[in-house]
Scaffold this motif. Structure first.
Motif, PDB file in Angstrom:
ATOM      1  N   GLY A  43     -19.271  98.406  77.063  1.00  0.00           N
ATOM      2  CA  GLY A  43     -17.837  98.422  76.798  1.00  0.00           C
ATOM      3  C   GLY A  43     -17.275  97.025  76.671  1.00  0.00           C
ATOM      4  O   GLY A  43     -16.095  96.841  76.375  1.00  0.00           O
ATOM      5  N   SER A  44     -18.142  96.012  76.889  1.00  0.00           N
ATOM      6  CA  SER A  44     -17.727  94.614  76.779  1.00  0.00           C
ATOM      7  C   SER A  44     -18.579  93.886  75.753  1.00  0.00           C
ATOM      8  O   SER A  44     -19.674  94.329  75.398  1.00  0.00           O
ATOM      9  CB  SER A  44     -17.847  93.904  78.133  1.00  0.00           C
ATOM     10  OG  SER A  44     -16.929  94.422  79.074  1.00  0.00           O
ATOM     11  N   PHE A  45     -18.058  92.737  75.298  1.00  0.00           N
ATOM     12  CA  PHE A  45     -18.774  91.872  74.353  1.00  0.00           C
ATOM     13  C   PHE A  45     -18.861  90.489  74.982  1.00  0.00           C
ATOM     14  O   PHE A  45     -17.874  89.960  75.485  1.00  0.00           O
ATOM     15  CB  PHE A  45     -18.042  91.812  73.015  1.00  0.00           C
ATOM     16  CG  PHE A  45     -17.911  93.148  72.336  1.00  0.00           C
ATOM     17  CD1 PHE A  45     -18.856  93.577  71.422  1.00  0.00           C
ATOM     18  CD2 PHE A  45     -16.843  93.988  72.633  1.00  0.00           C
ATOM     19  CE1 PHE A  45     -18.743  94.823  70.811  1.00  0.00           C
ATOM     20  CE2 PHE A  45     -16.713  95.230  72.025  1.00  0.00           C
ATOM     21  CZ  PHE A  45     -17.669  95.648  71.118  1.00  0.00           C
ATOM     22  N   ASP A  46     -20.059  89.912  74.948  1.00  0.00           N
ATOM     23  CA  ASP A  46     -20.300  88.618  75.580  1.00  0.00           C
ATOM     24  C   ASP A  46     -20.371  87.521  74.534  1.00  0.00           C
ATOM     25  O   ASP A  46     -21.031  87.678  73.499  1.00  0.00           O
ATOM     26  CB  ASP A  46     -21.625  88.635  76.359  1.00  0.00           C
ATOM     27  CG  ASP A  46     -21.670  89.766  77.379  1.00  0.00           C
ATOM     28  OD1 ASP A  46     -20.640  89.994  78.034  1.00  0.00           O
ATOM     29  OD2 ASP A  46     -22.731  90.398  77.512  1.00  0.00           O
ATOM     30  N   LEU A  47     -19.720  86.403  74.792  1.00  0.00           N
ATOM     31  CA  LEU A  47     -19.831  85.216  73.948  1.00  0.00           C
ATOM     32  C   LEU A  47     -20.829  84.242  74.573  1.00  0.00           C
ATOM     33  O   LEU A  47     -21.813  83.860  73.958  1.00  0.00           O
ATOM     34  CB  LEU A  47     -18.466  84.559  73.785  1.00  0.00           C
ATOM     35  CG  LEU A  47     -18.390  83.387  72.808  1.00  0.00           C
ATOM     36  CD1 LEU A  47     -18.767  83.832  71.396  1.00  0.00           C
ATOM     37  CD2 LEU A  47     -16.996  82.771  72.818  1.00  0.00           C
ATOM     38  N   LEU A  48     -20.586  83.885  75.806  1.00  0.00           N
ATOM     39  CA  LEU A  48     -21.521  83.087  76.608  1.00  0.00           C
ATOM     40  C   LEU A  48     -21.116  83.265  78.056  1.00  0.00           C
ATOM     41  O   LEU A  48     -20.051  82.818  78.465  1.00  0.00           O
ATOM     42  CB  LEU A  48     -21.470  81.607  76.206  1.00  0.00           C
ATOM     43  CG  LEU A  48     -22.448  80.695  76.949  1.00  0.00           C
ATOM     44  CD1 LEU A  48     -23.893  81.032  76.577  1.00  0.00           C
ATOM     45  CD2 LEU A  48     -22.161  79.223  76.662  1.00  0.00           C
ATOM     46  N   GLY A  49     -21.975  83.931  78.821  1.00  0.00           N
ATOM     47  CA  GLY A  49     -21.633  84.234  80.203  1.00  0.00           C
ATOM     48  C   GLY A  49     -22.214  83.274  81.219  1.00  0.00           C
ATOM     49  O   GLY A  49     -21.645  83.068  82.298  1.00  0.00           O
ATOM     50  N   TYR A  50     -23.373  82.678  80.889  1.00  0.00           N
ATOM     51  CA  TYR A  50     -24.068  81.776  81.814  1.00  0.00           C
ATOM     52  C   TYR A  50     -24.614  80.585  81.039  1.00  0.00           C
ATOM     53  O   TYR A  50     -24.947  80.702  79.852  1.00  0.00           O
ATOM     54  CB  TYR A  50     -25.220  82.496  82.515  1.00  0.00           C
ATOM     55  CG  TYR A  50     -24.785  83.738  83.262  1.00  0.00           C
ATOM     56  CD1 TYR A  50     -24.266  83.663  84.548  1.00  0.00           C
ATOM     57  CD2 TYR A  50     -24.893  84.988  82.674  1.00  0.00           C
ATOM     58  CE1 TYR A  50     -23.857  84.801  85.226  1.00  0.00           C
ATOM     59  CE2 TYR A  50     -24.487  86.139  83.344  1.00  0.00           C
ATOM     60  CZ  TYR A  50     -23.970  86.042  84.621  1.00  0.00           C
ATOM     61  OH  TYR A  50     -23.560  87.169  85.279  1.00  0.00           O
ATOM     62  N   ASP A  51     -24.720  79.438  81.714  1.00  0.00           N
ATOM     63  CA  ASP A  51     -25.302  78.274  81.043  1.00  0.00           C
ATOM     64  C   ASP A  51     -26.814  78.276  81.216  1.00  0.00           C
ATOM     65  O   ASP A  51     -27.391  79.213  81.775  1.00  0.00           O
ATOM     66  CB  ASP A  51     -24.667  76.976  81.552  1.00  0.00           C
ATOM     67  CG  ASP A  51     -24.922  76.722  83.037  1.00  0.00           C
ATOM     68  OD1 ASP A  51     -25.852  77.345  83.622  1.00  0.00           O
ATOM     69  OD2 ASP A  51     -24.201  75.895  83.623  1.00  0.00           O
ATOM     70  N   ASN A  52     -27.469  77.234  80.753  1.00  0.00           N
ATOM     71  CA  ASN A  52     -28.936  77.176  80.792  1.00  0.00           C
ATOM     72  C   ASN A  52     -29.488  77.183  82.209  1.00  0.00           C
ATOM     73  O   ASN A  52     -30.657  77.528  82.422  1.00  0.00           O
ATOM     74  CB  ASN A  52     -29.429  75.921  80.064  1.00  0.00           C
ATOM     75  CG  ASN A  52     -29.218  76.011  78.563  1.00  0.00           C
ATOM     76  OD1 ASN A  52     -29.449  77.046  77.957  1.00  0.00           O
ATOM     77  ND2 ASN A  52     -28.756  74.913  77.950  1.00  0.00           N
ATOM     78  N   ASN A  53     -28.662  76.814  83.172  1.00  0.00           N
ATOM     79  CA  ASN A  53     -29.098  76.783  84.573  1.00  0.00           C
ATOM     80  C   ASN A  53     -28.717  78.047  85.342  1.00  0.00           C
ATOM     81  O   ASN A  53     -28.926  78.124  86.548  1.00  0.00           O
ATOM     82  CB  ASN A  53     -28.497  75.561  85.273  1.00  0.00           C
ATOM     83  CG  ASN A  53     -28.950  74.262  84.637  1.00  0.00           C
ATOM     84  OD1 ASN A  53     -30.128  74.098  84.318  1.00  0.00           O
ATOM     85  ND2 ASN A  53     -28.018  73.335  84.448  1.00  0.00           N
ATOM     86  N   GLY A  54     -28.141  79.028  84.638  1.00  0.00           N
ATOM     87  CA  GLY A  54     -27.776  80.281  85.286  1.00  0.00           C
ATOM     88  C   GLY A  54     -26.418  80.264  85.946  1.00  0.00           C
ATOM     89  O   GLY A  54     -26.047  81.220  86.621  1.00  0.00           O
ATOM     90  N   LYS A  55     -25.650  79.193  85.751  1.00  0.00           N
ATOM     91  CA  LYS A  55     -24.320  79.097  86.352  1.00  0.00           C
ATOM     92  C   LYS A  55     -23.302  79.862  85.502  1.00  0.00           C
ATOM     93  O   LYS A  55     -23.355  79.830  84.277  1.00  0.00           O
ATOM     94  CB  LYS A  55     -23.911  77.637  86.472  1.00  0.00           C
ATOM     95  CG  LYS A  55     -22.563  77.425  87.159  1.00  0.00           C
ATOM     96  CD  LYS A  55     -22.221  75.941  87.239  1.00  0.00           C
ATOM     97  CE  LYS A  55     -20.855  75.725  87.876  1.00  0.00           C
ATOM     98  NZ  LYS A  55     -20.493  74.276  87.938  1.00  0.00           N
ATOM     99  N   VAL A  56     -22.382  80.570  86.161  1.00  0.00           N
ATOM    100  CA  VAL A  56     -21.345  81.326  85.455  1.00  0.00           C
ATOM    101  C   VAL A  56     -20.493  80.396  84.604  1.00  0.00           C
ATOM    102  O   VAL A  56     -20.073  79.319  85.054  1.00  0.00           O
ATOM    103  CB  VAL A  56     -20.450  82.089  86.458  1.00  0.00           C
ATOM    104  CG1 VAL A  56     -19.220  82.662  85.765  1.00  0.00           C
ATOM    105  CG2 VAL A  56     -21.233  83.212  87.121  1.00  0.00           C
TER     106      VAL A  56
END
Length: 416
Positions: A43-56
């Motif tokens: 039900g959602s669309f993601d653009l960029l949720g986490y960086d390369n290190n896994g940080k929100v």
């Protein structure tokens, strides 16, 4: 048969490209094998949720600049991402997929387990929070349909309570829903949505909810309404006395099915052609151009086009396949970015980022496919078939699908 553009793949990226090109007056054909990964959509669309290190990631447009050079967003250009993100939201809205959110700052959607994840856009009516560590209510009632197991209420309630929300779990049923329950295989979100598309059945559900609801600020219900449009969701909200918000369920996803239906409907209204349940199986190349393709269901018919787009998905959709020797693209045998040694495809720890998730077809900066080291000038690759990113680790899959589709459609429409 001849078209301006033939798109192989009828998922989010293929339909987005098809709608954009058809809107520009192009004669477009989509070859669609069947259900796409949209049927698993939250039900959602993601653009960029986490960086390369896994940080929100709080601000996606800022964080995109730090992604690896191989990421599809870098081929689009970071300065253009915001423009395409706005176009993507407008396209979804035109199709009838109403969403909230924007690309400047992520909000937080609820998973089927009651935890939160960063998201770019979320379907209107679905529960969200603007802050990671603060939920929008102090007390809620979690209402589930008796016998519906794809909403794990115990996990959701526990996670809500950890966040400081008082949560009371209740269940309800009606004659129509009890009938569905007689067959365990039928008690799925999409089947319930079909039952509740009937206004009488929906009215009975509203009456039961009003009868059992108490003093909580809001009611949380499983997202099992609106198989083909938003009408039943809005009707239930109007009939129930307390505010209602919906929670994504385990797949199959009603929101995903509805999104697919609405996008296909818009594409068809614009004059597009969809070959449903068919797959491309080969192509004829002349020099650095793809001239035509054939499909499984039309073996005696050759499909010609000026431009071709490959949007066949990754491993789950069989757009990429593997054997004991190598990873390959099965339709045109395009060049693939993948480790040669099979031992390097995965890591032993299942919770680590798996290398194969970044595998995909090689392209140039404008997403032209590469075959035998040579660029194919009229064959583009979009969506999850592209290499250079892990959509699970980065939570960027739907964003890549939407934005690469829009970018390629723009390149095609600007060609003379």
């Amino acid at each position: 048969m001849r078209y301006d553009t033939i798109i192989i793949g009828g998922g989010l990226s293929g339909l987005t490209a098809g709608i954009t090109l058809a809107s520009a007056g192009k004669r477009v054909c989509i070859v669609s094998a069947g259900q796409s990964s949209l049927h698993f959509n939250s039900g959602s669309f993601d653009l960029l949720g986490y960086d390369n290190n896994g940080k929100v990631v709080e601000h996606p447009l800022e964080a995109i600049a730090s992604l690896n050079a191989q990421h599809p967003y870098k081929k689009i250009g970071t300065e253009k991402i915001a423009l395409l993100a706005n176009k993507a939201k407008a396209l979804l809205n035109e199709a009838g997929v109403k969403t909230i959110g924007d690309s400047t700052q992520n909000h937080y959607r609820f998973t089927p387990l009651g935890t939160t994840k960063p998201a770019w856009l979320t379907t209107e009516g679905y529960a969200i929070s603007q802050q990671k560590d603060s939920l929008p209510w102090k007390s809620v009632e979690l209402l589930n349909i008796q016998g519906f197991l794809d909403l794990p209420t115990a996990f959701i309630a526990a996670n809500l309570k950890k966040s400081g929300v008082t949560c009371q779990v209740k269940s309800f049923t009606t004659e129509e829903l009890s009938h569905v329950r007689k067959s365990p295989t039928e008690m799925r979100a999409t089947n319930i949505a079909k039952v509740l598309s009937d206004k009488v059945a929906l009215r009975k559900v509203a009456d039961r909810i009003n009868a059992i609801s108490g003093e909580a600020e809001a009611l949380l219900l499983p997202a099992v309404l609106g198989f083909s449009d938003n009408e039943s969701l809005n009707e239930l909200k109007n009939m129930v006395k307390k505010p209602i918000e919906f929670l994504a369920t385990l797949p199959p996803s009603v929101s995903g099915v509805r999104t697919t239906h609405l996008l296909k409907q818009l594409f068809s209204c614009l004059g597009g052609t969809i070959l449903v349940g068919d797959t491309a199986n080969s192509g004829i190349f002349e020099g650095n151009r793809l001239v035509s393709i054939t499909t499984e269901n039309l073996p005696d018919e050759t499909l010609y086009a000026d431009e071709f787009i490959l949007a066949s998905g990754s491993f789950m959709s069989h757009g990429l396949q593997s054997n004991y020797q190598h990873v390959f693209e099965p339709v045109f045998n395009l060049d693939v970015d993948a480790a040669e040694a099979r031992s390097e495809w995965t890591k032993e720890d299942a919770f680590e980022a798996q290398p194969y998730m970044e595998y995909g077809v090689q392209t140039d900066k404008d997403f032209h496919a590469i075959k035998d080291g040579k660029t194919i000038s009229n064959l583009f690759v979009i969506g999850s078939l592209l290499s250079g990113h892990n959509n699970i680790k980065l939570a960027d899959g739907t964003g890549v699908s939407l934005l690469t589709a829009l970018q390629v459609a723009e390149i095609i429409t600007e060609r003379k």
